[in-house]
Design a protein around this motif. Structure first.
Motif, PDB file in Angstrom:
ATOM      1  N   GLU B 105     -24.290 -11.211   2.617  1.00 57.43           N
ATOM      2  CA  GLU B 105     -23.891 -12.845   2.688  1.00 57.43           C
ATOM      3  C   GLU B 105     -25.185 -13.465   2.302  1.00 57.43           C
ATOM      4  O   GLU B 105     -25.349 -15.021   2.340  1.00 57.43           O
ATOM      5  N   THR B 106     -26.232 -12.920   1.526  1.00 60.98           N
ATOM      6  CA  THR B 106     -27.341 -13.680   1.101  1.00 60.98           C
ATOM      7  C   THR B 106     -27.639 -13.335  -0.293  1.00 60.98           C
ATOM      8  O   THR B 106     -27.282 -14.134  -1.338  1.00 60.98           O
ATOM      9  N   ALA B 107     -27.862 -12.106  -0.836  1.00 56.66           N
ATOM     10  CA  ALA B 107     -27.742 -11.692  -2.073  1.00 56.66           C
ATOM     11  C   ALA B 107     -26.315 -11.201  -2.792  1.00 56.66           C
ATOM     12  O   ALA B 107     -25.802 -11.858  -3.652  1.00 56.66           O
ATOM     13  N   LEU B 108     -25.474 -10.441  -1.863  1.00 56.01           N
ATOM     14  CA  LEU B 108     -24.137 -10.150  -2.146  1.00 56.01           C
ATOM     15  C   LEU B 108     -23.306 -10.509  -1.067  1.00 56.01           C
ATOM     16  O   LEU B 108     -23.641 -10.717   0.033  1.00 56.01           O
ATOM     17  N   SER B 109     -22.103 -10.892  -1.705  1.00 50.19           N
ATOM     18  CA  SER B 109     -21.071 -11.534  -0.676  1.00 50.19           C
ATOM     19  C   SER B 109     -20.202 -10.414  -0.098  1.00 50.19           C
ATOM     20  O   SER B 109     -19.780  -9.494  -0.695  1.00 50.19           O
ATOM     21  N   THR B 110     -19.666 -10.622   1.252  1.00 47.95           N
ATOM     22  CA  THR B 110     -18.797  -9.692   1.760  1.00 47.95           C
ATOM     23  C   THR B 110     -17.458 -10.605   1.829  1.00 47.95           C
ATOM     24  O   THR B 110     -16.597  -9.964   2.446  1.00 47.95           O
ATOM     25  N   VAL B 111     -17.438 -11.618   1.129  1.00 47.79           N
ATOM     26  CA  VAL B 111     -16.128 -12.464   1.130  1.00 47.79           C
ATOM     27  C   VAL B 111     -14.893 -11.700   1.046  1.00 47.79           C
ATOM     28  O   VAL B 111     -13.813 -11.864   1.725  1.00 47.79           O
ATOM     29  N   PRO B 112     -14.920 -10.753   0.096  1.00 42.67           N
ATOM     30  CA  PRO B 112     -13.668  -9.878  -0.594  1.00 42.67           C
ATOM     31  C   PRO B 112     -13.217  -9.310   0.932  1.00 42.67           C
ATOM     32  O   PRO B 112     -12.007  -9.057   1.248  1.00 42.67           O
ATOM     33  N   TYR B 113     -13.954  -8.591   1.774  1.00 38.96           N
ATOM     34  CA  TYR B 113     -13.830  -8.049   3.138  1.00 38.96           C
ATOM     35  C   TYR B 113     -13.504  -8.997   3.984  1.00 38.96           C
ATOM     36  O   TYR B 113     -12.350  -9.021   4.744  1.00 38.96           O
ATOM     37  N   GLN B 114     -14.202 -10.051   3.983  1.00 34.75           N
ATOM     38  CA  GLN B 114     -14.012 -11.236   4.870  1.00 34.75           C
ATOM     39  C   GLN B 114     -12.464 -11.757   4.892  1.00 34.75           C
ATOM     40  O   GLN B 114     -11.859 -12.127   5.784  1.00 34.75           O
ATOM     41  N   ALA B 115     -11.908 -11.739   3.708  1.00 38.08           N
ATOM     42  CA  ALA B 115     -10.691 -12.426   3.294  1.00 38.08           C
ATOM     43  C   ALA B 115      -9.465 -11.744   4.106  1.00 38.08           C
ATOM     44  O   ALA B 115      -8.518 -12.043   4.286  1.00 38.08           O
ATOM     45  N   LYS B 116      -9.800 -10.300   4.366  1.00 35.28           N
ATOM     46  CA  LYS B 116      -8.833  -9.488   4.960  1.00 35.28           C
ATOM     47  C   LYS B 116      -8.846  -9.526   6.274  1.00 35.28           C
ATOM     48  O   LYS B 116      -8.154  -8.722   7.142  1.00 35.28           O
ATOM     49  N   HIS B 117      -9.836 -10.151   7.008  1.00 34.32           N
ATOM     50  CA  HIS B 117     -10.434  -9.943   8.409  1.00 34.32           C
ATOM     51  C   HIS B 117     -10.263 -11.714   8.813  1.00 34.32           C
ATOM     52  O   HIS B 117     -11.151 -11.817   9.762  1.00 34.32           O
ATOM     53  N   GLY B 118      -9.794 -12.335   8.153  1.00 31.84           N
ATOM     54  CA  GLY B 118      -9.603 -13.786   8.904  1.00 31.84           C
ATOM     55  C   GLY B 118     -10.811 -14.862   8.870  1.00 31.84           C
ATOM     56  O   GLY B 118     -11.218 -15.540   9.542  1.00 31.84           O
ATOM     57  N   TYR B 119     -11.850 -14.308   7.826  1.00 30.58           N
ATOM     58  CA  TYR B 119     -13.056 -15.204   7.525  1.00 30.58           C
ATOM     59  C   TYR B 119     -13.919 -15.340   9.076  1.00 30.58           C
ATOM     60  O   TYR B 119     -14.373 -16.266   9.088  1.00 30.58           O
ATOM     61  N   GLY B 120     -13.796 -14.477   9.728  1.00 28.25           N
ATOM     62  CA  GLY B 120     -14.688 -14.501  11.046  1.00 28.25           C
ATOM     63  C   GLY B 120     -13.955 -14.712  12.173  1.00 28.25           C
ATOM     64  O   GLY B 120     -14.379 -14.822  13.356  1.00 28.25           O
ATOM     65  N   VAL B 121     -12.626 -15.035  12.340  1.00 20.25           N
ATOM     66  CA  VAL B 121     -11.944 -15.259  13.609  1.00 20.25           C
ATOM     67  C   VAL B 121     -11.361 -14.078  14.110  1.00 20.25           C
ATOM     68  O   VAL B 121     -10.806 -13.875  15.162  1.00 20.25           O
ATOM     69  N   GLN B 122     -11.336 -12.986  13.139  1.00 22.44           N
ATOM     70  CA  GLN B 122     -11.035 -11.719  13.831  1.00 22.44           C
ATOM     71  C   GLN B 122     -12.251 -10.880  14.065  1.00 22.44           C
ATOM     72  O   GLN B 122     -13.401 -10.954  13.211  1.00 22.44           O
ATOM     73  N   PRO B 123     -12.264  -9.948  14.897  1.00 24.94           N
ATOM     74  CA  PRO B 123     -13.466  -9.219  15.370  1.00 24.94           C
ATOM     75  C   PRO B 123     -13.868  -8.509  14.217  1.00 24.94           C
ATOM     76  O   PRO B 123     -13.072  -7.864  13.444  1.00 24.94           O
ATOM     77  N   TYR B 124     -14.982  -8.046  14.197  1.00 19.91           N
ATOM     78  CA  TYR B 124     -15.779  -7.318  13.100  1.00 19.91           C
ATOM     79  C   TYR B 124     -15.089  -5.830  13.112  1.00 19.91           C
ATOM     80  O   TYR B 124     -14.788  -5.267  14.267  1.00 19.91           O
ATOM     81  N   ASP B 125     -14.763  -5.228  11.888  1.00 19.73           N
ATOM     82  CA  ASP B 125     -14.016  -3.965  11.835  1.00 19.73           C
ATOM     83  C   ASP B 125     -15.232  -2.986  11.258  1.00 19.73           C
ATOM     84  O   ASP B 125     -15.366  -2.821   9.848  1.00 19.73           O
ATOM     85  N   HIS B 126     -15.878  -2.296  11.931  1.00 13.78           N
ATOM     86  CA  HIS B 126     -17.024  -1.467  11.318  1.00 13.78           C
ATOM     87  C   HIS B 126     -16.451  -0.675  10.151  1.00 13.78           C
ATOM     88  O   HIS B 126     -17.310  -0.528   9.147  1.00 13.78           O
ATOM     89  N   ALA B 127     -15.366   0.328  10.489  1.00 17.04           N
ATOM     90  CA  ALA B 127     -15.135   1.372   9.540  1.00 17.04           C
ATOM     91  C   ALA B 127     -14.975   0.525   8.270  1.00 17.04           C
ATOM     92  O   ALA B 127     -15.129   1.105   7.209  1.00 17.04           O
ATOM     93  N   ASN B 128     -14.140  -0.365   8.463  1.00 16.94           N
ATOM     94  CA  ASN B 128     -13.698  -1.237   7.170  1.00 16.94           C
ATOM     95  C   ASN B 128     -14.766  -1.789   6.315  1.00 16.94           C
ATOM     96  O   ASN B 128     -14.683  -1.804   5.249  1.00 16.94           O
ATOM     97  N   PHE B 129     -15.711  -2.468   7.103  1.00 20.39           N
ATOM     98  CA  PHE B 129     -16.851  -2.865   6.676  1.00 20.39           C
ATOM     99  C   PHE B 129     -17.764  -1.958   5.788  1.00 20.39           C
ATOM    100  O   PHE B 129     -18.075  -2.126   4.606  1.00 20.39           O
ATOM    101  N   LEU B 130     -17.891  -0.664   6.323  1.00 18.02           N
ATOM    102  CA  LEU B 130     -18.398   0.528   5.627  1.00 18.02           C
ATOM    103  C   LEU B 130     -17.767   0.818   4.631  1.00 18.02           C
ATOM    104  O   LEU B 130     -18.484   0.979   3.349  1.00 18.02           O
ATOM    105  N   GLN B 131     -16.578   0.814   4.491  1.00 22.40           N
ATOM    106  CA  GLN B 131     -15.840   1.257   3.364  1.00 22.40           C
ATOM    107  C   GLN B 131     -16.003  -0.004   2.197  1.00 22.40           C
ATOM    108  O   GLN B 131     -16.328   0.414   0.895  1.00 22.40           O
ATOM    109  N   TYR B 132     -16.282  -1.233   2.652  1.00 23.33           N
ATOM    110  CA  TYR B 132     -16.377  -2.221   1.562  1.00 23.33           C
ATOM    111  C   TYR B 132     -17.743  -2.156   0.914  1.00 23.33           C
ATOM    112  O   TYR B 132     -17.916  -2.140  -0.106  1.00 23.33           O
ATOM    113  N   VAL B 133     -18.810  -1.835   1.882  1.00 25.28           N
ATOM    114  CA  VAL B 133     -20.073  -1.548   1.276  1.00 25.28           C
ATOM    115  C   VAL B 133     -20.028  -0.322   0.405  1.00 25.28           C
ATOM    116  O   VAL B 133     -20.582  -0.369  -0.715  1.00 25.28           O
ATOM    117  N   ALA B 134     -19.367   0.783   0.795  1.00 22.87           N
ATOM    118  CA  ALA B 134     -19.459   1.822   0.195  1.00 22.87           C
ATOM    119  C   ALA B 134     -18.678   1.972  -1.296  1.00 22.87           C
ATOM    120  O   ALA B 134     -19.131   2.474  -2.227  1.00 22.87           O
TER     121      ALA B 134
END
Lengths: 247, 247
Positions: B105-134
């Motif tokens: 969220e500073t050098a690189l964006s996670t918005v493509p992940y956030q777009a699938k998770h309500g841009y912050g209104v849905q709880p953090y999904d750790h497994a899915n986030f790790l997949q996004y980073v990977a």
């Protein structure tokens, strides 16, 4: 200086935007450029510092912000958070827990002064500001008064810490009392002729409080110089203020 | 916990507001309540802390904020200020001046992940986030890339400091390089199994930099935990992010 460069750029843009009125038509104030809200956010988040005036082409934006609903809503969200935090605290029973309040733009409003000076787009007018303070009729910011009253109920003692100078103690006392701030543990004003800026003065005063056994559970001010510098207090709150900057 | 109380209140209000759709009519998403912008400002100014999700009735507001013009404008104002500050510096010539960048969220964006998770209104999904980073294809935030490139020209060396863990070093290196971050003095990741939260980890890493003779002239991150804690750096910048909070 980065802010000076930003303001210069904004001034150039504003001058260009404002140069196309047709003669014979009444000049309407131009629509504020869309970045005005972003500048306000950047001021609140301590990204833009050391600024002297809010960008001139945002004059209508900042006036609308202060006199419309948004200033109050922004303030209420901060105060609600502060009240909920205070209510969540487990107090020691020692009576040593205090909450530090800044005065101008936090406990008391200078908006009646600001209204005559463009709400931040015109340079600070020291003589006129002193006159305003000397009048002793600055209204309370109602959200802060609500927080203050709740803290008294909870047993957290208020400390006012201000860069008003010690020669203003009588009028400040009168003004606070007349606006509903009915008692306090301490009212700390700046010694006349102090050579430091606000942040080191306030940090030093908070350190004295801690050294005297007080626990600063909260600290609220409209300037980052009110709430940065250890000991800040267990939690700090930045009250909204797009009208001026104090280092 | 104050934020939990606020969110509970907002949830109750939202539930009440959402309960009056007439049958047979298509349900339009309700207009976001006016306080959503105030909540965002309060998040940016570090007034609301420790939150898990942005208020649910602000779902449309926060999606519009991120996908519309405002997120970019807010970011540009911050980056412009950072660039102007960097350009104003007189460097020592020692080559020891560095600028600390957070990654997500500073050098690189996670918005493509956030777009699938309500841009912050849905709880953090750790497994899915790790997949996004990977996946290694997080896009650069263009403003930050612009700052990065200007710093290289000026002779200020970038240091990436992230709470991504050390097992993610290869994919993070690949992702940064492929997005135009072409070189760096250091890429510091969190040891696996570290028990502290982000703020003490990052503060400790910055202290090591200073102890090694580096001068941290600037520090930018989207979380207050990136930029609070001595040594913060000579000047800090809070990149906008209403989507999540990291302590």
């Amino acid at each position: 200086m980065p802010t000076a460069r930003l303001l210069l750029l904004l001034t150039v843009v504003a001058a260009a935007a404002g140069s196309c009125f047709c003669s014979g038509q009444e000049a309407k104030p131009p629509t504020p450029p869309p970045y005005c809200g972003s500048v306000r956010t950047a001021v609140e988040a301590h990204n833009i510092i050391g600024w002297k005036t809010f960008p001139a082409d945002c004059a209508k934006y900042v006036a609308d912000y202060i006199t419309g609903d948004r200033y109050g809503r922004d303030s209420d969200v901060v105060i609600n958070e502060a009240v909920a935090y205070a209510e969540s605290l487990k107090l020691s029973g020692s009576g040593k827990e205090v909450w530090v309040f800044d005065v101008d733009e936090t406990a008391l409003s200078t908006v009646p002064y600001q209204a005559k000076h463009g709400y931040g787009v015109q340079p600070y007018d020291h003589a006129n500001f002193l006159q305003y303070v000397a009048g002793g009729s600055a209204p309370a910011l109602q959200g802060t008064l609500r927080l203050y009253q709740r803290l008294l109920q909870l047993g957290i003692k208020p400390v006012f810490l201000t860069d008003r100078t010690e020669d203003q103690i009588a009028i400040t006392t009168h003004n606070l009392l007349s606006q509903g701030y009915s008692s306090w543990e301490k009212l700390l004003l700046q010694p006349i002729g102090l050579q430091t800026s606000t942040q080191p003065f306030k940090t030093s005063e908070r350190k004295k409080l801690v050294d005297a056994g007080y626990v600063i559970v909260g600290n609220i001010g409209d300037q980052w110089s009110d709430i940065l510098g250890s000991p800040e207090g267990c939690r700090t709150f930045k009250y909204p203020n797009p009208m001026y900057y104090v280092a």
